[in-house]
Design a protein around this motif. Structure first.
Motif, short mmCIF file in Angstrom:
data_model
loop_
_atom_site.label_atom_id
_atom_site.label_comp_id
_atom_site.label_asym_id
_atom_site.label_seq_id
_atom_site.Cartn_x
_atom_site.Cartn_y
_atom_site.Cartn_z
N GLU A 41 0.83 -1.21 0.00
CA GLU A 41 0.00 0.00 0.00
C GLU A 41 0.86 1.26 0.00
O GLU A 41 0.50 2.25 -0.62
N LEU A 42 1.99 1.22 0.68
CA LEU A 42 2.90 2.38 0.68
C LEU A 42 3.59 2.51 -0.68
O LEU A 42 3.81 3.62 -1.17
N GLY A 43 3.92 1.37 -1.27
CA GLY A 43 4.54 1.38 -2.60
C GLY A 43 6.04 1.63 -2.61
O GLY A 43 6.62 1.94 -3.64
N LYS A 44 6.67 1.50 -1.45
CA LYS A 44 8.13 1.69 -1.36
C LYS A 44 8.74 0.36 -0.98
O LYS A 44 8.85 0.01 0.19
N PHE A 45 9.17 -0.40 -2.00
CA PHE A 45 9.54 -1.80 -1.81
C PHE A 45 11.01 -2.02 -1.48
O PHE A 45 11.34 -2.86 -0.68
N LYS A 51 11.90 0.01 13.14
CA LYS A 51 10.86 -0.67 13.91
C LYS A 51 9.56 0.13 13.94
O LYS A 51 8.48 -0.43 13.73
N ASP A 52 9.63 1.44 14.18
CA ASP A 52 8.41 2.24 14.24
C ASP A 52 7.74 2.32 12.86
O ASP A 52 6.53 2.36 12.75
N GLU A 53 8.54 2.33 11.79
CA GLU A 53 7.97 2.33 10.44
C GLU A 53 7.26 1.01 10.15
O GLU A 53 6.22 1.00 9.49
N LYS A 54 7.82 -0.09 10.65
CA LYS A 54 7.18 -1.40 10.46
C LYS A 54 5.80 -1.42 11.14
O LYS A 54 4.83 -1.94 10.58
N LEU A 55 5.72 -0.85 12.33
CA LEU A 55 4.43 -0.76 13.01
C LEU A 55 3.46 0.11 12.22
O LEU A 55 2.27 -0.21 12.10
N ASN A 56 3.96 1.22 11.68
CA ASN A 56 3.12 2.09 10.86
C ASN A 56 2.65 1.38 9.59
O ASN A 56 1.50 1.57 9.16
N LEU A 57 3.52 0.57 9.00
CA LEU A 57 3.13 -0.20 7.81
C LEU A 57 2.01 -1.18 8.15
O LEU A 57 1.06 -1.35 7.37
N MET A 58 2.11 -1.80 9.30
CA MET A 58 1.06 -2.73 9.72
C MET A 58 -0.25 -1.98 9.98
O MET A 58 -1.33 -2.46 9.65
N HIS A 59 -0.14 -0.78 10.53
CA HIS A 59 -1.33 0.04 10.76
C HIS A 59 -1.98 0.43 9.43
O HIS A 59 -3.21 0.36 9.29
N ILE A 60 -1.17 0.82 8.45
CA ILE A 60 -1.69 1.14 7.12
C ILE A 60 -2.44 -0.05 6.56
O ILE A 60 -3.56 0.08 6.03
#
Length: 118
Positions: A41-45, A51-60
């Motif tokens: 969904e973010l599109g940045k592969f 760690k905090d970005e991973k949590l944000n990705l899961m939230h997205i």
């Protein structure tokens, strides 16, 4: 075929497909699949995530997955390209097993929409 049987078969097929593509022989678990959806969904592969970005990705991913159920609504993309959602309806209190079934249903629906499975 019962709804539960169909969900189970679709889920197993999806786990096989994603595990073969993104894992070294181990089946991906629910959290790993949610993480992959967040990256999609973010599109940045092609990057590492903190760690905090991973949590944000899961939230997205969770917001995107539960959007068709009326719990979230896409709001906007921020200046870094991260999607933001607003809560439309609070999630009901669910038991752990009920939560898992809801997420599996939402994930299967997502990948049917993306035409990875049918």
């Amino acid at each position: 075929m019962s709804r539960d049987t169909q969900l189970k078969e679709r889920w197993e097929k999806l786990v096989d497909i994603l595990s073969n593509q993104f894992s070294q022989g181990e089946d991906l678990d629910l959290d790993a699949i949610i993480f992959l959806i967040g990256v999609q969904e973010l599109g940045k592969f092609q990057r590492e995530y903190k760690k905090d970005e991973k949590l944000n990705l899961m939230h997205i991913a969770i917001c995107r997955l539960l959007e068709p159920y009326g719990f979230y609504e896409f709001d906007f993309f921020d200046e870094d390209g991260w999607p933001h959602y607003k809560v439309k309806e609070e999630l009901p209190a669910l038991k752990a097993g009920e939560q898992t079934v809801l997420m599996k249903e939402a994930i299967v629906s997502y990948f049917i929409e993306k035409e990875l499975i049918d």
